[in-house]
Design a protein around this motif. Structure first.
Motif, PDB file in Angstrom:
ATOM      1  N   PHE A 100      39.085  43.738  34.550  1.00 24.40           N
ATOM      2  CA  PHE A 100      38.592  42.702  35.448  1.00 24.40           C
ATOM      3  C   PHE A 100      38.764  41.374  34.732  1.00 24.40           C
ATOM      4  O   PHE A 100      38.445  41.251  33.546  1.00 24.40           O
ATOM      5  CB  PHE A 100      37.116  42.903  35.793  1.00 24.40           C
ATOM      6  CG  PHE A 100      36.517  41.736  36.553  1.00 24.40           C
ATOM      7  CD1 PHE A 100      36.533  41.716  37.933  1.00 24.40           C
ATOM      8  CD2 PHE A 100      35.959  40.657  35.872  1.00 24.40           C
ATOM      9  CE1 PHE A 100      36.001  40.631  38.636  1.00 24.40           C
ATOM     10  CE2 PHE A 100      35.432  39.572  36.561  1.00 24.40           C
ATOM     11  CZ  PHE A 100      35.448  39.563  37.942  1.00 24.40           C
ATOM     12  N   ASP A 101      39.258  40.375  35.455  1.00 20.83           N
ATOM     13  CA  ASP A 101      39.424  39.027  34.897  1.00 20.83           C
ATOM     14  C   ASP A 101      38.842  37.999  35.852  1.00 20.83           C
ATOM     15  O   ASP A 101      38.868  38.177  37.079  1.00 20.83           O
ATOM     16  CB  ASP A 101      40.907  38.692  34.703  1.00 20.83           C
ATOM     17  CG  ASP A 101      41.575  39.548  33.657  1.00 20.83           C
ATOM     18  OD1 ASP A 101      41.626  39.124  32.491  1.00 20.83           O
ATOM     19  OD2 ASP A 101      42.048  40.651  34.008  1.00 20.83           O
ATOM     20  N   LEU A 102      38.330  36.923  35.270  1.00 20.02           N
ATOM     21  CA  LEU A 102      38.000  35.736  36.046  1.00 20.02           C
ATOM     22  C   LEU A 102      39.028  34.682  35.653  1.00 20.02           C
ATOM     23  O   LEU A 102      39.008  34.163  34.529  1.00 20.02           O
ATOM     24  CB  LEU A 102      36.581  35.268  35.725  1.00 20.02           C
ATOM     25  CG  LEU A 102      35.897  34.395  36.780  1.00 20.02           C
ATOM     26  CD1 LEU A 102      35.691  35.176  38.070  1.00 20.02           C
ATOM     27  CD2 LEU A 102      34.560  33.880  36.264  1.00 20.02           C
ATOM     28  N   VAL A 103      39.950  34.390  36.563  1.00 18.76           N
ATOM     29  CA  VAL A 103      41.087  33.512  36.283  1.00 18.76           C
ATOM     30  C   VAL A 103      40.941  32.241  37.115  1.00 18.76           C
ATOM     31  O   VAL A 103      40.964  32.296  38.344  1.00 18.76           O
ATOM     32  CB  VAL A 103      42.427  34.209  36.613  1.00 18.76           C
ATOM     33  CG1 VAL A 103      43.594  33.308  36.228  1.00 18.76           C
ATOM     34  CG2 VAL A 103      42.520  35.552  35.917  1.00 18.76           C
ATOM     35  N   ASP A 104      40.772  31.113  36.427  1.00 20.10           N
ATOM     36  CA  ASP A 104      40.543  29.845  37.139  1.00 20.10           C
ATOM     37  C   ASP A 104      39.388  29.977  38.120  1.00 20.10           C
ATOM     38  O   ASP A 104      39.406  29.402  39.215  1.00 20.10           O
ATOM     39  CB  ASP A 104      41.810  29.397  37.875  1.00 20.10           C
ATOM     40  CG  ASP A 104      42.955  29.094  36.930  1.00 20.10           C
ATOM     41  OD1 ASP A 104      42.707  28.509  35.862  1.00 20.10           O
ATOM     42  OD2 ASP A 104      44.103  29.476  37.254  1.00 20.10           O
ATOM     43  N   GLY A 105      38.383  30.742  37.736  1.00 21.88           N
ATOM     44  CA  GLY A 105      37.213  30.922  38.575  1.00 21.88           C
ATOM     45  C   GLY A 105      37.353  31.970  39.658  1.00 21.88           C
ATOM     46  O   GLY A 105      36.394  32.221  40.394  1.00 21.88           O
ATOM     47  N   LEU A 106      38.512  32.606  39.776  1.00 23.38           N
ATOM     48  CA  LEU A 106      38.762  33.587  40.829  1.00 23.38           C
ATOM     49  C   LEU A 106      38.789  34.998  40.240  1.00 23.38           C
ATOM     50  O   LEU A 106      39.423  35.227  39.211  1.00 23.38           O
ATOM     51  CB  LEU A 106      40.082  33.297  41.538  1.00 23.38           C
ATOM     52  CG  LEU A 106      40.239  31.885  42.122  1.00 23.38           C
ATOM     53  CD1 LEU A 106      41.599  31.756  42.796  1.00 23.38           C
ATOM     54  CD2 LEU A 106      39.117  31.562  43.100  1.00 23.38           C
ATOM     55  N   PRO A 107      38.128  35.962  40.894  1.00 23.65           N
ATOM     56  CA  PRO A 107      38.079  37.321  40.347  1.00 23.65           C
ATOM     57  C   PRO A 107      39.374  38.088  40.600  1.00 23.65           C
ATOM     58  O   PRO A 107      40.041  37.907  41.622  1.00 23.65           O
ATOM     59  CB  PRO A 107      36.911  37.958  41.107  1.00 23.65           C
ATOM     60  CG  PRO A 107      36.883  37.235  42.413  1.00 23.65           C
ATOM     61  CD  PRO A 107      37.319  35.818  42.113  1.00 23.65           C
ATOM     62  N   ARG A 108      39.708  38.939  39.639  1.00 23.70           N
ATOM     63  CA  ARG A 108      40.893  39.782  39.770  1.00 23.70           C
ATOM     64  C   ARG A 108      40.557  41.160  39.198  1.00 23.70           C
ATOM     65  O   ARG A 108      40.071  41.288  38.081  1.00 23.70           O
ATOM     66  CB  ARG A 108      42.067  39.179  38.999  1.00 23.70           C
ATOM     67  CG  ARG A 108      43.338  40.039  39.028  1.00 23.70           C
ATOM     68  CD  ARG A 108      44.394  39.480  38.072  1.00 23.70           C
ATOM     69  NE  ARG A 108      44.883  38.185  38.526  1.00 23.70           N
ATOM     70  CZ  ARG A 108      45.578  37.350  37.748  1.00 23.70           C
ATOM     71  NH1 ARG A 108      45.824  37.669  36.477  1.00 23.70           N
ATOM     72  NH2 ARG A 108      46.000  36.192  38.228  1.00 23.70           N
ATOM     73  N   TRP A 109      40.801  42.191  40.009  1.00 21.06           N
ATOM     74  CA  TRP A 109      40.582  43.571  39.591  1.00 21.06           C
ATOM     75  C   TRP A 109      41.928  44.287  39.449  1.00 21.06           C
ATOM     76  O   TRP A 109      42.869  43.995  40.192  1.00 21.06           O
ATOM     77  CB  TRP A 109      39.758  44.331  40.620  1.00 21.06           C
ATOM     78  CG  TRP A 109      38.360  43.844  40.833  1.00 21.06           C
ATOM     79  CD1 TRP A 109      37.219  44.342  40.289  1.00 21.06           C
ATOM     80  CD2 TRP A 109      37.944  42.768  41.710  1.00 21.06           C
ATOM     81  NE1 TRP A 109      36.121  43.658  40.749  1.00 21.06           N
ATOM     82  CE2 TRP A 109      36.537  42.687  41.615  1.00 21.06           C
ATOM     83  CE3 TRP A 109      38.632  41.870  42.532  1.00 21.06           C
ATOM     84  CZ2 TRP A 109      35.800  41.751  42.334  1.00 21.06           C
ATOM     85  CZ3 TRP A 109      37.900  40.933  43.243  1.00 21.06           C
ATOM     86  CH2 TRP A 109      36.500  40.879  43.147  1.00 21.06           C
TER      87      TRP A 109
END
Length: 647
Positions: A100-109
């Motif tokens: 799981f990443d928070l990229v530029d404030g946006l979540p990514r699974w």
């Protein structure tokens, strides 16, 4: 920005992954919000939460969009996550998350099923109640992807049950309209129509609230992912349903680009400041696309004037948003009545029920003019600000008025709690603090001096303001130091044996953090001394900020837990408030004390509760687990302010 990501050990552990929450705001008061695991742990969680007439009157729309993958072998693997009233957790898609990443404030699974890897990204269209969810095949394939839409339409503070009306779902074009309120669009829509009974929200159970609801399985979208790079996307939007938003991938890119611009415009000096800048942006909204305002905290608060003014410098001046801040200050000035600032509370009614919100407003205007040099705004607001002083001298609502004997500000009326420590249990204030609270008078003295400076900048006579400032300052220095070695919290308070208005008064020497403002404000009445600050720190300081009451007090509550009455009873009786780290650091700096180690814990907190943000509160006892709103405006604003001030 700081790197926020988790691997399979955290993602696959339900307790760890479900205690970390992400937030994607829409800029108008709504949001998408959930957990790293994908499990909805709060009634407030959803992929499309729509603001009403006020930011606090939100409606939950699209609750979840559950992925299921059909592999080339024909096996079907469900990637969603739900907890049920029975205690079962099914499906358990989080166990297949590899990252799981928070990229530029946006979540990514990213899920891995053998050689198949599928990624999900989510964003909201800035300035509109619209969410885009993009699924991308990273490796493997071909696979079929189904996305089951669990829907509702209800107040975010409540729940909906199957014994009520069935949600009305109308199939239109490439999706459906739910309750005439929001629209879903994506490939291969197939309507279903079935209640999912007993969806459980574990955090509501912990808060002593009803934890279960029923949601409506409206239908599913189906798409093919044949080769890496292929996508299947769904959009959901409210408001103008016939005005179709841009494609989902474009929404994600638009949101990412805007977030980067917000951060760049603030010129952060390091990754922590960059992260806090983006966190601050979540609270600055334009409800209905209109005037700028501030959401006090997500997921359940709306706009509160006290929170807004405490947060003002951090949210606007430290992020190079002074033009928006100017607009906000002018709008709030228009709400002044009888010398008091309106508290645009979550009830939706305009109320005048704070003693300190107005004084924080004086501080915000003064800081705006000082930092930006915008004397035009100072000149414009000066007449309104003078009415504040005049009304407080003459006396205004709730017994708020200046005592002519000492020039200090008193407050209090039966059944009221007018300071920031405003919790009530069954309508009875927990800490009414009737009398002359220390931070109220520090703010009063600060406000008089700030207004005197604005008056002189306008070329007008400020002698009377300086006279009042001098009288109040002398009285403060004479009366607030207590034999215990710190400052009294409240002077001239009703003695415990007497009700409000009784014959006996006393001075309350409880060790609380309110006294920090007496040393931290720009025109603070006292110069800090190291022995006093060390006594305050010994009793109050924690890794996440100062406690609201020292642990050796008989009224101390160490855990901010339980049902509403229990939590409200402990709200200001020992619970940690991260926003107070701002006044503490300012006081220490003025006292020439090192603060190099003070922010270590709160900065580490950016990755462990509300991701990339700072919580409203925390337990007073170690390990000081976070409580309250995971995303709180004044907590973020004050941390950002003192970091930038220290550069």
């Amino acid at each position: 920005m700081i790197d926020i990501h988790f691997g399979p050990q955290v993602c696959g552990d339900l307790a760890s992954a479900s205690s970390r929450e992400w937030l994607v705001p829409d800029g108008v008061g709504g949001y998408a919000m959930g957990t790293v695991s994908g499990l909805r742990t709060r009634r407030y969680h959803g992929l499309l939460v729509v603001p009403g007439e006020t930011p606090a009157s939100r409606q939950v729309g699209l609750a979840s969009l559950d992925p299921a993958v059909t592999l080339p072998s024909g096996a079907r693997v469900r990637l969603g996550a739900h907890e049920w009233a029975s205690g079962d957790v099914d499906p358990r898609g989080f166990e297949l998350l590899e990252r799981f990443d928070l990229v530029d404030g946006l979540p990514r699974w990213r899920w891995r099923i053998g050689g198949v890897v599928i990624e999900r990204e989510l964003a909201m269209l800035p300035g509109r109640s619209c969410v885009a969810v993009v699924h991308r095949l990273i490796a493997g394939g071909p696979v079929r992807l189904e996305l089951s839409a669990a829907c509702t339409w209800r107040d975010s503070h409540g729940e909906r049950r199957a014994d009520g009306p069935t949600p009305q779902v109308e199939t239109v074009g490439d999706g459906a309209v739910v309750e005439g309120a929001y629209r879903l669009a994506g490939p291969g829509w197939t309507p279903e129509g079935q209640w999912w009974l007993g969806v459980h929200h574990r955090e509501e159970a912990v808060r002593g609230l009803h934890p279960d609801e029923d949601v409506w399985y409206a239908g599913r979208f189906v798409g093919e992912l044949e080769r890496p790079g292929d996508t299947v996307s769904v959009r959901a939007w409210a408001g103008r349903l016939d005005e179709e938003p841009p494609p989902a991938a474009q929404i994600v890119e638009t949101a990412r680009r805007r977030n980067r611009q917000v951060v760049a415009a603030a010129n952060p000096t390091d990754d922590v400041e960059a992260t806090l800048t983006l966190a601050a942006d979540a609270f600055v909204v334009r409800p209905g696309g209109g005037a700028v305002d501030v959401v006090a905290g997500y997921p359940w608060f709306g706009a509160w004037s006290r929170d807004t003014m405490i947060s003002y410098e951090g949210l606007f001046l430290c992020t190079n948003r002074a033009a928006e801040g100017r607009e906000l200050l002018r709008a709030y000035a228009a709400t002044l009545s009888e010398g008091m600032l309106a508290n645009t509370a979550d009830t939706g009614r305009v109320e005048y029920n704070t003693v300190d919100g107005t004084l924080w407003f004086l501080h915000a205007v003064s800081r705006h003019v000082t930092v930006t040099g915008d004397t035009d705004l100072g000149d414009e607001l000066l007449p309104a600000l003078r009415t504040v002083v005049d009304a407080h001298v003459a006396g205004t609502r709730y017994g708020i008025g200046v005592d002519p004997a000492d020039g200090l500000l008193a407050q209090g009326a039966p059944g009221t709690a007018l300071t920031w420590m405003d919790a009530r249990v069954y309508g009875v204030p927990v800490t009414p603090r009737t009398g002359k609270p220390v931070e109220v008078n520090a703010l009063w003295i600060n406000g008089l001096a700030g207004l005197a400076e604005l008056t002189e900048l306008a070329g007008q006579d400020a002698d009377e303001l300086w006279r009042r400032h001098g009288q109040a300052t002398a009285s403060f220095r004479d009366r607030y130091p207590a034999p215990a070695g710190w400052l009294y919290d409240v002077l001239d308070a009703p003695a415990p044996a007497y009700p409000l208005g009784g014959a006996a008064l006393h001075d309350d020497d409880a060790l609380r953090p309110n006294q920090l403002l007496a040393w931290s404000l720009p025109f603070a009445p006292l110069e800090p001394d190291e022995p006093t600050l060390r006594r305050v720190a010994a009793g109050l300081l924690t890794p996440l900020g100062p406690r609201s009451l020292a642990p050796d007090s008989p009224e101390f509550v160490g855990r901010h837990r339980g049902g509403p009455a229990e939590r409200d009873g402990g709200y200001h009786q020992g619970t940690v408030w991260p926003w107070l780290v701002g006044p503490y650091v300012d006081a220490c700096r003025r006292g020439k004390m090192s603060v190099d180690d003070v922010l270590v814990g709160i900065e580490a907190h950016l990755t462990e509760y509300g991701l990339g943000s700072v919580s409203e509160t925390a337990d007073g006892l170690a390990p000081h687990a976070a409580t309250g709103c995971p995303f709180q405006a004044w907590s973020v604003a004050e941390l950002l302010r003192v970091r930038r001030k220290g550069q």
